[in-house]
Structures are given as C-alpha cells and as structure tokens.
Design a protein around this motif. Structure first.
Motif, PDB file in Angstrom:
ATOM      1  N   PHE A  56      35.805  52.290 127.374  1.00  0.00           N
ATOM      2  CA  PHE A  56      36.089  50.913 126.970  1.00  0.00           C
ATOM      3  C   PHE A  56      37.565  50.698 126.635  1.00  0.00           C
ATOM      4  O   PHE A  56      37.968  49.584 126.304  1.00  0.00           O
ATOM      5  CB  PHE A  56      35.191  50.512 125.800  1.00  0.00           C
ATOM      6  CG  PHE A  56      33.757  50.319 126.206  1.00  0.00           C
ATOM      7  CD1 PHE A  56      33.400  49.289 127.063  1.00  0.00           C
ATOM      8  CD2 PHE A  56      32.770  51.188 125.777  1.00  0.00           C
ATOM      9  CE1 PHE A  56      32.087  49.111 127.465  1.00  0.00           C
ATOM     10  CE2 PHE A  56      31.453  51.027 126.174  1.00  0.00           C
ATOM     11  CZ  PHE A  56      31.115  49.981 127.026  1.00  0.00           C
ATOM     12  N   PRO A  60      37.387  46.312 128.642  1.00  0.00           N
ATOM     13  CA  PRO A  60      37.088  45.800 127.296  1.00  0.00           C
ATOM     14  C   PRO A  60      35.593  45.700 126.981  1.00  0.00           C
ATOM     15  O   PRO A  60      35.181  45.955 125.858  1.00  0.00           O
ATOM     16  CB  PRO A  60      37.748  44.417 127.311  1.00  0.00           C
ATOM     17  CG  PRO A  60      38.841  44.533 128.314  1.00  0.00           C
ATOM     18  CD  PRO A  60      38.315  45.448 129.377  1.00  0.00           C
ATOM     19  N   THR A  61      34.788  45.323 127.988  1.00  0.00           N
ATOM     20  CA  THR A  61      33.355  45.173 127.775  1.00  0.00           C
ATOM     21  C   THR A  61      32.589  45.783 128.939  1.00  0.00           C
ATOM     22  O   THR A  61      33.161  46.045 130.015  1.00  0.00           O
ATOM     23  CB  THR A  61      32.950  43.687 127.661  1.00  0.00           C
ATOM     24  OG1 THR A  61      33.150  43.056 128.950  1.00  0.00           O
ATOM     25  CG2 THR A  61      33.785  42.963 126.600  1.00  0.00           C
ATOM     26  N   LYS A  62      31.307  45.971 128.744  1.00  0.00           N
ATOM     27  CA  LYS A  62      30.470  46.476 129.834  1.00  0.00           C
ATOM     28  C   LYS A  62      30.471  45.493 130.997  1.00  0.00           C
ATOM     29  O   LYS A  62      30.472  45.893 132.171  1.00  0.00           O
ATOM     30  CB  LYS A  62      29.037  46.715 129.342  1.00  0.00           C
ATOM     31  CG  LYS A  62      28.117  47.291 130.416  1.00  0.00           C
ATOM     32  CD  LYS A  62      26.737  47.610 129.876  1.00  0.00           C
ATOM     33  CE  LYS A  62      25.856  48.191 130.974  1.00  0.00           C
ATOM     34  NZ  LYS A  62      24.503  48.549 130.484  1.00  0.00           N
ATOM     35  N   GLN A  63      30.490  44.200 130.683  1.00  0.00           N
ATOM     36  CA  GLN A  63      30.512  43.191 131.745  1.00  0.00           C
ATOM     37  C   GLN A  63      31.788  43.288 132.583  1.00  0.00           C
ATOM     38  O   GLN A  63      31.754  43.165 133.805  1.00  0.00           O
ATOM     39  CB  GLN A  63      30.393  41.788 131.159  1.00  0.00           C
ATOM     40  CG  GLN A  63      30.304  40.692 132.220  1.00  0.00           C
ATOM     41  CD  GLN A  63      30.165  39.321 131.619  1.00  0.00           C
ATOM     42  OE1 GLN A  63      30.728  39.028 130.558  1.00  0.00           O
ATOM     43  NE2 GLN A  63      29.408  38.444 132.272  1.00  0.00           N
ATOM     44  N   ASP A  64      32.925  43.539 131.927  1.00  0.00           N
ATOM     45  CA  ASP A  64      34.177  43.718 132.663  1.00  0.00           C
ATOM     46  C   ASP A  64      34.067  44.903 133.623  1.00  0.00           C
ATOM     47  O   ASP A  64      34.557  44.852 134.755  1.00  0.00           O
ATOM     48  CB  ASP A  64      35.344  43.952 131.703  1.00  0.00           C
ATOM     49  CG  ASP A  64      35.725  42.708 130.927  1.00  0.00           C
ATOM     50  OD1 ASP A  64      35.767  41.625 131.534  1.00  0.00           O
ATOM     51  OD2 ASP A  64      35.970  42.819 129.716  1.00  0.00           O
ATOM     52  N   GLN A  66      31.247  46.127 134.902  1.00  0.00           N
ATOM     53  CA  GLN A  66      30.315  45.756 135.960  1.00  0.00           C
ATOM     54  C   GLN A  66      30.993  44.910 137.028  1.00  0.00           C
ATOM     55  O   GLN A  66      30.794  45.120 138.233  1.00  0.00           O
ATOM     56  CB  GLN A  66      29.121  45.006 135.376  1.00  0.00           C
ATOM     57  CG  GLN A  66      28.194  45.867 134.536  1.00  0.00           C
ATOM     58  CD  GLN A  66      27.116  45.049 133.841  1.00  0.00           C
ATOM     59  OE1 GLN A  66      27.273  43.847 133.617  1.00  0.00           O
ATOM     60  NE2 GLN A  66      26.018  45.697 133.507  1.00  0.00           N
TER      61      GLN A  66
END
Length: 210
Positions: A56, A60-64, A66
């Motif tokens: 991370f 920054p995020t898991k969505q980023d 993905q």
C-alpha cells in the motif's frame, strides 16, 4: 497450489517502478483464474516477498491496485490483438479475432468478471473497459482508413460499437457453454464483421475480403 515457495518469499531489492510493475504483473497473473474483486493483496505481497503494508506504499488503496491491474490486463489484450500486417486484410482480421479468443479463453474468469460481474458496474472500471473497446475500434479503422470528415463515419462508429457488443456477448455465451467449436466461433465473428461492413459500405466490405 502454494504461493509460499522459498523462491516466492525471498526479498529482492527493486526500484519503486520495478516493484510497482512486479506487483501489477503478479496481480494480472492472478486475474487469469479469479475475478478482480477476489484478488488477494496479502497473497500477492507474499509472492513478491514484501509486507502487505508495503504494497500500500505503492497503491494507496486496494481499489487503486485493482484498477492498475485492469489497465495492465487491457494493455495485454490490445497487444494480443494487434494486427499482423504481413497478412492480407481478411486473414489479418481472422488472425486478430483468433488471438482475441485465445486471450479471453486463458483469462475467462476475469473476462466474465469485468463484463458481467460486480466489477462491471464499478464507475471506475466501466471507463477502462470502454477505452479498450474504443481502442479496438481504432485499430480496425486504422487498417481500413475512413476519413475523419467522411459523412458516414458516425454511423460506422456506432455500428462498430454494436459489433464489439456482439463479439463480447457471443464470446461470453461460448465461454459458458461451448455449443460450437472454437473454429466455428472465430468464423462467426469474422463473418459478422464482413456482413456488417457490407450493409454499411460495400467498398469497406470489399477491402475486408482482400
């Protein structure tokens, strides 16, 4: 299949760009047999030999993360369907569609997920999928140039979007239930393009038949 082999967990010093690419590549590989929403950040971190927290640092995020994987997968698809200009126009079309079917067959879970799974409704994923569709249309029109100011161009672009939708839906159905052979599927998709071109512009159909 274990992801915790000694080779996978060994820490390797990489530059930030190299590490980021490594993580995206591992994610894209994982995408081959699971949906984007099922990508395991912890598993990828283990394979890369880093902590989950360090991953991370790059995303920054898991969505980023993905979305980076989806972009990478889309780029791979576009690379896979790039026309072989040593072939005639008709064989070039057939060859590109043949390689398209290869790609989606190898990545059927992620393909189904991106087009029909939970990710297909994501406001972040939808534009990426649409960009890939537009890029495929652009590839086709580059091989069969239509002047920008051609008055028939808007109708052709709309029809091409419809053909892409046909290709996707037909391929999705075939992946679920292979009611025809792979060769028959390729033939169906190729001939549908030629038939559409004939309805729109006989000269265009003639070019595609070369």
């Amino acid at each position: 299949m274990s992801s915790k082999s000694s080779g996978a967990t060994k820490r390797v010093r990489l530059s930030p760009d190299e590490r980021r690419l490594q993580l995206i590549t591992l994610g894209a590989k994982m995408l081959g047999d699971r949906a984007i929403e099922d990508i395991s950040v912890s598993e990828i971190a283990t394979q890369a030999g880093i902590s989950r927290g360090l991953l991370f640092h790059y995303f920054p995020t898991k969505q980023d993360f993905q979305l980076a994987i989806v972009r990478h997968a889309n780029a791979e698809l576009l690379e896979r369907v790039t026309p072989d200009r040593t072939l005639g126009m008709f064989e070039m079309l057939r060859d590109s569609i043949d390689r398209y079917i290869d790609y989606v067959s190898e990545n059927r879970t992620s393909y189904l997920s991106l087009l029909r799974g939970p990710a297909s409704a994501s406001p972040d994923v939808v534009p990426l999928v649409d960009q890939t569709r537009d890029a495929i249309i652009g590839i086709i029109l580059t091989e069969v140039p239509i002047p920008i100011d051609d008055p028939d161009r808007p109708r052709l672009l709309l029809a091409m979007r419809g053909w892409i939708a046909f290709v996707e839906e037909t391929t999705l159905s075939w992946l679920r239930h292979e009611t025809i052979t792979r060769a028959q599927l390729v033939e169906l998709l190729v001939e549908s393009m030629v038939a559409l071109a004939l309805a729109l512009n006989p000269a265009l159909a003639a070019v595609l038949r070369r």
